[in-house]
Design a protein around this motif. Structure first.
Motif, PDB file in Angstrom:
ATOM      1  N   ALA A 135       0.838  -1.198   0.000  1.00  0.00           N
ATOM      2  CA  ALA A 135       0.000   0.000   0.000  1.00  0.00           C
ATOM      3  C   ALA A 135       0.870   1.243   0.000  1.00  0.00           C
ATOM      4  N   ARG A 136       0.445   2.224  -0.782  1.00  0.00           N
ATOM      5  CA  ARG A 136       1.101   3.528  -0.783  1.00  0.00           C
ATOM      6  C   ARG A 136       0.085   4.566  -0.311  1.00  0.00           C
ATOM      7  N   TYR A 137       0.374   5.160   0.848  1.00  0.00           N
ATOM      8  CA  TYR A 137      -0.510   6.143   1.450  1.00  0.00           C
ATOM      9  C   TYR A 137      -0.042   7.553   1.116  1.00  0.00           C
ATOM     10  N   THR A 138      -0.998   8.460   0.942  1.00  0.00           N
ATOM     11  CA  THR A 138      -0.645   9.847   0.680  1.00  0.00           C
ATOM     12  C   THR A 138       0.050  10.440   1.902  1.00  0.00           C
ATOM     13  N   ARG A 139       0.878  11.426   1.638  1.00  0.00           N
ATOM     14  CA  ARG A 139       1.688  11.981   2.719  1.00  0.00           C
ATOM     15  C   ARG A 139       0.866  12.870   3.645  1.00  0.00           C
ATOM     16  N   ARG A 140       1.276  12.858   4.917  1.00  0.00           N
ATOM     17  CA  ARG A 140       0.775  13.813   5.897  1.00  0.00           C
ATOM     18  C   ARG A 140       1.977  14.316   6.686  1.00  0.00           C
ATOM     19  N   GLY A 141       2.045  15.624   6.868  1.00  0.00           N
ATOM     20  CA  GLY A 141       3.185  16.183   7.589  1.00  0.00           C
ATOM     21  C   GLY A 141       4.505  15.955   6.883  1.00  0.00           C
ATOM     22  N   GLY A 142       4.458  15.917   5.544  1.00  0.00           N
ATOM     23  CA  GLY A 142       5.696  15.733   4.797  1.00  0.00           C
ATOM     24  C   GLY A 142       6.224  14.323   4.784  1.00  0.00           C
ATOM     25  N   LEU A 143       5.402  13.345   5.197  1.00  0.00           N
ATOM     26  CA  LEU A 143       5.829  11.946   5.259  1.00  0.00           C
ATOM     27  C   LEU A 143       4.807  11.067   4.552  1.00  0.00           C
ATOM     28  N   ASP A 144       5.280  10.094   3.803  1.00  0.00           N
ATOM     29  CA  ASP A 144       4.388   9.020   3.379  1.00  0.00           C
ATOM     30  C   ASP A 144       4.933   7.695   3.895  1.00  0.00           C
ATOM     31  N   ILE A 145       4.004   6.771   4.208  1.00  0.00           N
ATOM     32  CA  ILE A 145       4.346   5.466   4.784  1.00  0.00           C
ATOM     33  C   ILE A 145       3.739   4.405   3.883  1.00  0.00           C
ATOM     34  N   ASN A 146       4.570   3.470   3.437  1.00  0.00           N
ATOM     35  CA  ASN A 146       4.156   2.526   2.400  1.00  0.00           C
ATOM     36  C   ASN A 146       4.548   1.097   2.804  1.00  0.00           C
ATOM     37  N   PRO A 147       3.654   0.380   3.514  1.00  0.00           N
ATOM     38  CA  PRO A 147       3.997  -0.964   3.988  1.00  0.00           C
ATOM     39  C   PRO A 147       3.891  -2.007   2.871  1.00  0.00           C
ATOM     40  N   PHE A 148       4.789  -2.985   2.952  1.00  0.00           N
ATOM     41  CA  PHE A 148       4.820  -4.109   2.013  1.00  0.00           C
ATOM     42  C   PHE A 148       4.955  -5.386   2.816  1.00  0.00           C
ATOM     43  N   ARG A 149       4.053  -6.361   2.550  1.00  0.00           N
ATOM     44  CA  ARG A 149       4.111  -7.651   3.221  1.00  0.00           C
ATOM     45  C   ARG A 149       3.974  -8.757   2.179  1.00  0.00           C
ATOM     46  N   THR A 150       4.791  -9.790   2.317  1.00  0.00           N
ATOM     47  CA  THR A 150       4.778 -10.889   1.352  1.00  0.00           C
ATOM     48  C   THR A 150       4.949 -12.219   2.072  1.00  0.00           C
ATOM     49  N   SER A 151       4.280 -13.241   1.556  1.00  0.00           N
ATOM     50  CA  SER A 151       4.341 -14.572   2.168  1.00  0.00           C
ATOM     51  C   SER A 151       5.633 -15.299   1.851  1.00  0.00           C
ATOM     52  N   HIS A 152       6.366 -14.835   0.839  1.00  0.00           N
ATOM     53  CA  HIS A 152       7.547 -15.534   0.368  1.00  0.00           C
ATOM     54  C   HIS A 152       8.644 -14.509   0.060  1.00  0.00           C
ATOM     55  N   PRO A 153       9.909 -14.937   0.072  1.00  0.00           N
ATOM     56  CA  PRO A 153      10.979 -13.986  -0.218  1.00  0.00           C
ATOM     57  C   PRO A 153      10.758 -13.302  -1.565  1.00  0.00           C
ATOM     58  N   LEU A 154      10.737 -11.992  -1.540  1.00  0.00           N
ATOM     59  CA  LEU A 154      10.452 -11.202  -2.734  1.00  0.00           C
ATOM     60  C   LEU A 154      11.155  -9.866  -2.581  1.00  0.00           C
ATOM     61  N   ALA A 155      11.730  -9.379  -3.665  1.00  0.00           N
ATOM     62  CA  ALA A 155      12.425  -8.094  -3.611  1.00  0.00           C
ATOM     63  C   ALA A 155      11.451  -6.986  -3.218  1.00  0.00           C
ATOM     64  N   LEU A 156      11.918  -6.060  -2.411  1.00  0.00           N
ATOM     65  CA  LEU A 156      11.080  -4.928  -2.047  1.00  0.00           C
ATOM     66  C   LEU A 156      10.764  -4.093  -3.282  1.00  0.00           C
ATOM     67  N   PRO A 157       9.566  -3.550  -3.368  1.00  0.00           N
ATOM     68  CA  PRO A 157       9.257  -2.674  -4.496  1.00  0.00           C
ATOM     69  C   PRO A 157      10.082  -1.392  -4.400  1.00  0.00           C
ATOM     70  N   PRO A 158      10.402  -0.771  -5.507  1.00  0.00           N
ATOM     71  CA  PRO A 158      11.111   0.505  -5.443  1.00  0.00           C
ATOM     72  C   PRO A 158      10.221   1.557  -4.804  1.00  0.00           C
ATOM     73  N   ASN A 159      10.823   2.423  -4.001  1.00  0.00           N
ATOM     74  CA  ASN A 159      10.050   3.443  -3.291  1.00  0.00           C
ATOM     75  C   ASN A 159       9.774   4.613  -4.230  1.00  0.00           C
ATOM     76  N   ILE A 160       8.841   4.389  -5.153  1.00  0.00           N
ATOM     77  CA  ILE A 160       8.461   5.391  -6.158  1.00  0.00           C
ATOM     78  C   ILE A 160       7.068   5.872  -5.839  1.00  0.00           C
ATOM     79  N   ARG A 161       6.888   7.189  -5.721  1.00  0.00           N
ATOM     80  CA  ARG A 161       5.599   7.718  -5.307  1.00  0.00           C
ATOM     81  C   ARG A 161       4.572   7.671  -6.434  1.00  0.00           C
ATOM     82  N   THR A 162       3.306   7.626  -6.035  1.00  0.00           N
ATOM     83  CA  THR A 162       2.209   7.714  -6.982  1.00  0.00           C
ATOM     84  C   THR A 162       1.822   9.187  -7.169  1.00  0.00           C
ATOM     85  N   ALA A 163       0.935   9.450  -8.116  1.00  0.00           N
ATOM     86  CA  ALA A 163       0.560  10.834  -8.410  1.00  0.00           C
ATOM     87  C   ALA A 163      -0.034  11.542  -7.201  1.00  0.00           C
ATOM     88  N   ARG A 164      -0.798  10.820  -6.393  1.00  0.00           N
ATOM     89  CA  ARG A 164      -1.433  11.457  -5.231  1.00  0.00           C
ATOM     90  C   ARG A 164      -0.472  11.718  -4.104  1.00  0.00           C
TER      91      ARG A 164
END
Length: 281
Positions: free
Chosen positions: A251-280
């Protein structure tokens, strides 16, 4: 034990512009995980990807420097950091002089790692990367990849979490799909203020009913929980209700207070997604 209601979230707080790592306020993950039925060893890997857009400090000669910070906190850490405390901590760099960008980077890594690993038998590291202002134009904007569930014309009537909306074609030919929605919304656990986000569900196994999945995601609309906890709730509900053989929720959450928090959870070893923001964001 630190609890959300004891934090400065939702309370007046003085602005401190001199470096102060004590401002970081860790909150244990364990309580909410127990509520979700997660034992000591979670059934997932992953990390929380933070982006801090309001970071500045002074050179030894007093000239301000600005940068963007990308922070990666493993989900194995015993704590999250309450977001307002994280903002106050970053603000404390504002009128402090540092010898170099490397010193700022080292302080960020050490301070955040101490907070998120506090109480663990052995502390490990976290990831921090600073983007200087001359490289700002290289920061990308990209939407989450996958089939957009929001195209579905569905009726919604649940606005608190309803896992029973999730169904899958158990016993039929398994599939692999990536499904996304921009309709994720939840509320801050303490203040009740809205948190807006987009979510990506990547799975293999019995085909998940797309309408049911979208209704389920909408059902989080009035739910009060921190970002990290919401994503773990989504992961566990899909895992229990749909029984995928592999599952990843991001999930990519819109920023509040100049911060965005984007949790990633996977059942199996998987490379982390690149921390690239969405339009919002």
């Amino acid at each position: 034990m630190n609890t959300p209601d004891q934090s400065l979230l939702g309370k007046p707080a003085p602005y401190r512009d001199q470096y102060d790592p004590s401002l970081l306020y860790p909150i244990p993950r364990a309580d909410k995980r127990r509520e979700l039925g997660i034992a000591a060893q979670p059934p997932f890997f992953g990390a929380d990807l933070w982006t801090a857009y309001e970071l500045s400090w002074l050179t030894p000669r007093g000239k301000p420097v600005v940068a963007i910070a990308h922070v990666t906190v493993p989900c194995e850490t015993p704590n999250i950091v309450e977001s307002k405390s994280f903002k106050l901590y970053l603000n404390s760099f504002t009128n402090s002089r540092f010898a170099s960008t490397d010193e700022v980077l080292a302080r960020l890594r050490a301070d955040i790692a101490e907070a998120v690993w506090r109480g663990a038998p052995a502390a490990a590291g976290i990831g921090v990367r600073l983007v200087p202002s001359e490289l700002f134009d290289r920061e990308q904007v990209h939407e989450l990849d996958g089939m957009n569930l929001d195209r579905l014309d569905i009726e919604c009537s649940h606005y608190t979490p309803e896992p029973s909306l999730l169904t899958a074609a158990v016993g039929e030919q398994p599939v692999e799909e990536v499904l996304v929605s921009n309709l994720l919304k939840s509320n801050c656990l303490v203040t009740g203020q809205p948190d807006w986000g987009s979510v990506q569900v990547r799975y293999a196994g019995p085909q998940i009913d797309q309408g049911g999945l979208l209704r389920y995601l909408v059902s989080l609309r009035n739910h009060n929980e921190f970002h990290e906890q919401c994503v773990e709730r989504i992961f566990m509900d899909i895992r229990r209700q749909c029984r995928p053989t592999r599952l990843a929720v991001y999930a990519r959450y819109t920023r509040r207070g100049g911060l965005d928090i984007n949790p990633f959870r996977t059942s199996h070893p998987l490379a982390l997604p690149p921390n690239i923001r969405t339009a919002r964001q």
